[in-house]
Scaffold this motif. Structure first.
Motif, PDB file in Angstrom:
ATOM      1  N   MET A   1       0.693  -1.219  -0.028  1.00 38.23           N
ATOM      2  CA  MET A   1       0.158   0.066  -0.094  1.00 38.23           C
ATOM      3  C   MET A   1       0.732   0.929  -0.070  1.00 38.23           C
ATOM      4  SD  MET A   1      -3.016   0.956   2.780  1.00 38.23           S
ATOM      5  CE  MET A   1      -3.693   2.470   2.698  1.00 38.23           C
ATOM      6  N   PRO A   2       0.670   2.417  -0.915  1.00 38.20           N
ATOM      7  CA  PRO A   2       1.527   3.245  -1.164  1.00 38.20           C
ATOM      8  C   PRO A   2       1.500   4.058   0.364  1.00 38.20           C
ATOM      9  CG  PRO A   2      -0.511   3.745  -2.235  1.00 38.20           C
ATOM     10  CD  PRO A   2      -0.297   2.271  -1.649  1.00 38.20           C
ATOM     11  N   ASP A   3       2.519   4.866   0.791  1.00 39.79           N
ATOM     12  CA  ASP A   3       2.488   5.720   1.844  1.00 39.79           C
ATOM     13  C   ASP A   3       1.576   6.875   1.940  1.00 39.79           C
ATOM     14  OD1 ASP A   3       6.111   5.472   2.661  1.00 39.79           O
ATOM     15  OD2 ASP A   3       4.630   4.228   2.874  1.00 39.79           O
ATOM     16  N   GLN A   4       0.760   6.868   2.624  1.00 42.22           N
ATOM     17  CA  GLN A   4      -0.476   7.765   2.733  1.00 42.22           C
ATOM     18  C   GLN A   4      -0.752   8.350   3.913  1.00 42.22           C
ATOM     19  OE1 GLN A   4      -3.611   6.655   0.134  1.00 42.22           O
ATOM     20  NE2 GLN A   4      -2.726   6.969  -1.609  1.00 42.22           N
ATOM     21  N   PRO A   5      -1.190   9.584   4.268  1.00 39.28           N
ATOM     22  CA  PRO A   5      -1.812   9.915   5.583  1.00 39.28           C
ATOM     23  C   PRO A   5      -3.137   9.294   5.462  1.00 39.28           C
ATOM     24  CG  PRO A   5      -1.733  11.642   4.231  1.00 39.28           C
ATOM     25  CD  PRO A   5      -0.805  10.767   3.522  1.00 39.28           C
ATOM     26  N   ILE A   6      -3.586   8.799   6.830  1.00 38.59           N
ATOM     27  CA  ILE A   6      -4.733   8.276   7.022  1.00 38.59           C
ATOM     28  C   ILE A   6      -5.824   9.213   7.780  1.00 38.59           C
ATOM     29  CG2 ILE A   6      -5.911   6.294   7.886  1.00 38.59           C
ATOM     30  CD1 ILE A   6      -3.766   4.841   7.434  1.00 38.59           C
ATOM     31  N   GLU A   7      -7.100   9.222   7.375  1.00 31.36           N
ATOM     32  CA  GLU A   7      -7.912  10.164   7.836  1.00 31.36           C
ATOM     33  C   GLU A   7      -8.968   9.429   9.038  1.00 31.36           C
ATOM     34  OE1 GLU A   7      -7.212  13.743   4.767  1.00 31.36           O
ATOM     35  OE2 GLU A   7      -9.351  13.211   5.422  1.00 31.36           O
ATOM     36  N   GLU A   8      -9.818  10.250   9.380  1.00 33.15           N
ATOM     37  CA  GLU A   8     -10.704   9.838  10.626  1.00 33.15           C
ATOM     38  C   GLU A   8     -11.768   9.114  10.156  1.00 33.15           C
ATOM     39  OE1 GLU A   8     -10.964  14.661  10.079  1.00 33.15           O
ATOM     40  OE2 GLU A   8     -12.581  13.986  11.187  1.00 33.15           O
ATOM     41  N   THR A   9     -12.524   8.905  11.495  1.00 34.36           N
ATOM     42  CA  THR A   9     -13.659   7.723  11.439  1.00 34.36           C
ATOM     43  C   THR A   9     -14.735   8.266  12.335  1.00 34.36           C
ATOM     44  OG1 THR A   9     -11.859   6.346  11.630  1.00 34.36           O
ATOM     45  CG2 THR A   9     -13.750   5.278  11.597  1.00 34.36           C
ATOM     46  N   PRO A  10     -15.943   7.669  11.993  1.00 34.90           N
ATOM     47  CA  PRO A  10     -17.129   7.676  12.964  1.00 34.90           C
ATOM     48  C   PRO A  10     -17.782   6.319  13.272  1.00 34.90           C
ATOM     49  CG  PRO A  10     -17.554   8.938  11.002  1.00 34.90           C
ATOM     50  CD  PRO A  10     -16.233   8.416  10.738  1.00 34.90           C
ATOM     51  N   ALA A  11     -18.522   5.924  14.630  1.00 36.39           N
ATOM     52  CA  ALA A  11     -19.063   4.706  14.691  1.00 36.39           C
ATOM     53  C   ALA A  11     -20.186   4.712  16.070  1.00 36.39           C
ATOM     54  CB  ALA A  11     -18.024   3.696  14.834  1.00 36.39           C
ATOM     55  N   GLU A 135      -9.335  11.308  16.050  1.00 37.73           N
ATOM     56  CA  GLU A 135      -9.906  12.516  15.283  1.00 37.73           C
ATOM     57  C   GLU A 135      -9.352  12.759  13.878  1.00 37.73           C
ATOM     58  OE1 GLU A 135     -12.207  16.196  16.843  1.00 37.73           O
ATOM     59  OE2 GLU A 135     -10.068  16.694  16.230  1.00 37.73           O
ATOM     60  N   GLN A 136      -7.762  12.498  14.259  1.00 37.85           N
ATOM     61  CA  GLN A 136      -7.167  12.709  12.772  1.00 37.85           C
ATOM     62  C   GLN A 136      -5.542  12.085  13.203  1.00 37.85           C
ATOM     63  OE1 GLN A 136      -7.455  16.660  11.314  1.00 37.85           O
ATOM     64  NE2 GLN A 136      -5.583  16.684  10.185  1.00 37.85           N
ATOM     65  N   LEU A 137      -5.277  11.614  11.879  1.00 35.17           N
ATOM     66  CA  LEU A 137      -3.842  11.244  11.957  1.00 35.17           C
ATOM     67  C   LEU A 137      -2.917  11.749  10.643  1.00 35.17           C
ATOM     68  CD1 LEU A 137      -1.582   9.002  13.067  1.00 35.17           C
ATOM     69  CD2 LEU A 137      -2.306   7.813  10.993  1.00 35.17           C
ATOM     70  N   GLU A 138      -1.939  12.036  10.741  1.00 33.63           N
ATOM     71  CA  GLU A 138      -1.128  12.519   9.442  1.00 33.63           C
ATOM     72  C   GLU A 138       0.404  11.822   9.756  1.00 33.63           C
ATOM     73  OE1 GLU A 138      -0.855  16.545   8.580  1.00 33.63           O
ATOM     74  OE2 GLU A 138      -2.781  16.845   8.787  1.00 33.63           O
ATOM     75  N   GLY A 139       0.727  11.343   8.466  1.00 28.15           N
ATOM     76  CA  GLY A 139       2.043  10.546   8.662  1.00 28.15           C
ATOM     77  C   GLY A 139       2.188   9.791   7.536  1.00 28.15           C
ATOM     78  N   ASN A 140       3.420   8.969   7.413  1.00 27.05           N
ATOM     79  CA  ASN A 140       3.505   8.060   6.315  1.00 27.05           C
ATOM     80  C   ASN A 140       3.308   6.550   6.610  1.00 27.05           C
ATOM     81  OD1 ASN A 140       4.193   9.942   4.300  1.00 27.05           O
ATOM     82  ND2 ASN A 140       6.077  10.317   5.373  1.00 27.05           N
ATOM     83  N   ALA A 141       2.171   6.074   6.440  1.00 33.99           N
ATOM     84  CA  ALA A 141       1.814   4.941   6.973  1.00 33.99           C
ATOM     85  C   ALA A 141       2.053   3.475   6.006  1.00 33.99           C
ATOM     86  CB  ALA A 141       0.403   4.687   7.265  1.00 33.99           C
ATOM     87  N   GLU A 142       2.408   2.175   6.747  1.00 30.99           N
ATOM     88  CA  GLU A 142       2.582   1.061   5.805  1.00 30.99           C
ATOM     89  C   GLU A 142       1.912  -0.088   6.828  1.00 30.99           C
ATOM     90  OE1 GLU A 142       6.014  -1.724   4.145  1.00 30.99           O
ATOM     91  OE2 GLU A 142       6.741   0.303   4.769  1.00 30.99           O
ATOM     92  N   VAL A 177       3.911   3.752  11.224  1.00 31.92           N
ATOM     93  CA  VAL A 177       3.684   4.936  10.718  1.00 31.92           C
ATOM     94  C   VAL A 177       4.779   6.001  10.963  1.00 31.92           C
ATOM     95  CG1 VAL A 177       2.229   7.047  10.859  1.00 31.92           C
ATOM     96  CG2 VAL A 177       1.179   4.821  11.405  1.00 31.92           C
ATOM     97  N   GLN A 178       5.636   6.607  10.112  1.00 31.17           N
ATOM     98  CA  GLN A 178       6.627   7.506  10.193  1.00 31.17           C
ATOM     99  C   GLN A 178       6.159   8.908  10.546  1.00 31.17           C
ATOM    100  OE1 GLN A 178       9.772   5.945  10.752  1.00 31.17           O
ATOM    101  NE2 GLN A 178       8.434   3.990  10.400  1.00 31.17           N
ATOM    102  N   ASP A 179       6.856   9.222  11.512  1.00 32.02           N
ATOM    103  CA  ASP A 179       6.272  11.092  11.818  1.00 32.02           C
ATOM    104  C   ASP A 179       4.942  11.104  12.191  1.00 32.02           C
ATOM    105  OD1 ASP A 179       9.032  11.713  11.648  1.00 32.02           O
ATOM    106  OD2 ASP A 179       9.078  11.601   9.430  1.00 32.02           O
ATOM    107  N   PRO A 180       4.220  10.307  12.659  1.00 31.91           N
ATOM    108  CA  PRO A 180       2.846  10.671  13.084  1.00 31.91           C
ATOM    109  C   PRO A 180       2.423  11.833  13.783  1.00 31.91           C
ATOM    110  CG  PRO A 180       3.622   9.002  14.609  1.00 31.91           C
ATOM    111  CD  PRO A 180       4.672   9.441  13.635  1.00 31.91           C
ATOM    112  N   GLU A 181       1.469  12.522  13.534  1.00 36.05           N
ATOM    113  CA  GLU A 181       0.775  13.328  14.134  1.00 36.05           C
ATOM    114  C   GLU A 181      -0.551  13.191  14.460  1.00 36.05           C
ATOM    115  OE1 GLU A 181       1.501  17.129  12.123  1.00 36.05           O
ATOM    116  OE2 GLU A 181       3.703  17.211  12.345  1.00 36.05           O
TER     117      GLU A 181
END
Length: 209
Positions: A1-11, A135-142, A177-181
């Motif tokens: 899966m390419p490195d991409q920031p992953i975003e939010e969720t609801p439930a 609520e939110q995550l930014e970073g490079n995920a694998e 996740v590298q450099d997660p915020e």
């Protein structure tokens, strides 16, 4: 899966302490004297499985987050005042975070202040049975062996990580996740080892990011 920031969720309300709805995101303590107490309780594995969140989100950053056994589905975090916030309820069996920073910005009678927690500079922070209201995550995920769009009630790669039937879920054997915020409302943990812990309350805005 390419490195991409992953975003939010609801439930919807989960047994491991969070909430519910549907969508998706990721992540990983809350505020002031309470945060100091919460940190100690979590470290000792005494934190209750479920609790109402405070009215403040908190921020967390690290140089890396490495986890095994990951699930996520949409949820709703509920505060004491009955406020509801959509979150991505994420469960990780075991995780390590290097150079971890946690912060919460608080309005006080004398002005704005930041509760700042740092750990894991020399040895990574170690957590087990983590449940995160993100609520939110930014970073490079694998991810390895990732499944996206699986029914939340059938998620089985993290203990206690299943959600409501019909909910949108995802899971993976591992997450990196590298450099997660991360912006989060709550975290539960079976154990949380904070090596090199420092905790300070500083006047003004000194958040992790």
């Amino acid at each position: 899966m390419p490195d991409q920031p992953i975003e939010e969720t609801p439930a919807e309300e989960a047994p491991d302490g969070g909430t519910r709805w549907r969508t998706f995101g990721i992540a990983v303590l809350p505020g002031l004297g309470a945060a100091a107490i919460l940190g100690l309780m979590t470290t000792q594995g005494l934190l209750a499985a479920s609790f109402a969140v405070s009215g403040d989100s908190f921020k967390m950053s690290a140089s890396s987050l490495e986890g095994e056994g990951f699930t996520q589905y949409g949820d709703v975090a509920t505060s004491v005042d009955d406020g509801s916030r959509p979150v991505g309820l994420s469960t990780v069996d075991s995780a390590e975070l290097a150079d971890m920073c946690m912060s919460v910005l608080m309005p006080l009678p004398i002005g704005e202040a930041t509760l700042l927690i740092n750990a894991g500079g020399e040895r990574p922070v170690e957590g087990s049975n983590l449940t995160l209201d993100i609520e939110q995550l930014e970073g490079n995920a694998e991810f390895s062996q990732i499944e996206i769009g699986r029914d939340a009630s059938t998620l089985d790669k993290a203990e206690g990580g299943a959600g409501p039937a019909g909910g949108f879920g995802l899971q993976a054997d591992t997450i990196s996740v590298q450099d997660p915020e991360i912006t989060s409302w709550a975290v539960n943990a079976g154990t949380l080892k904070l090596s090199g812990l420092t905790l300070a309350l500083k006047p003004g805005d000194h958040e992790c990011f």
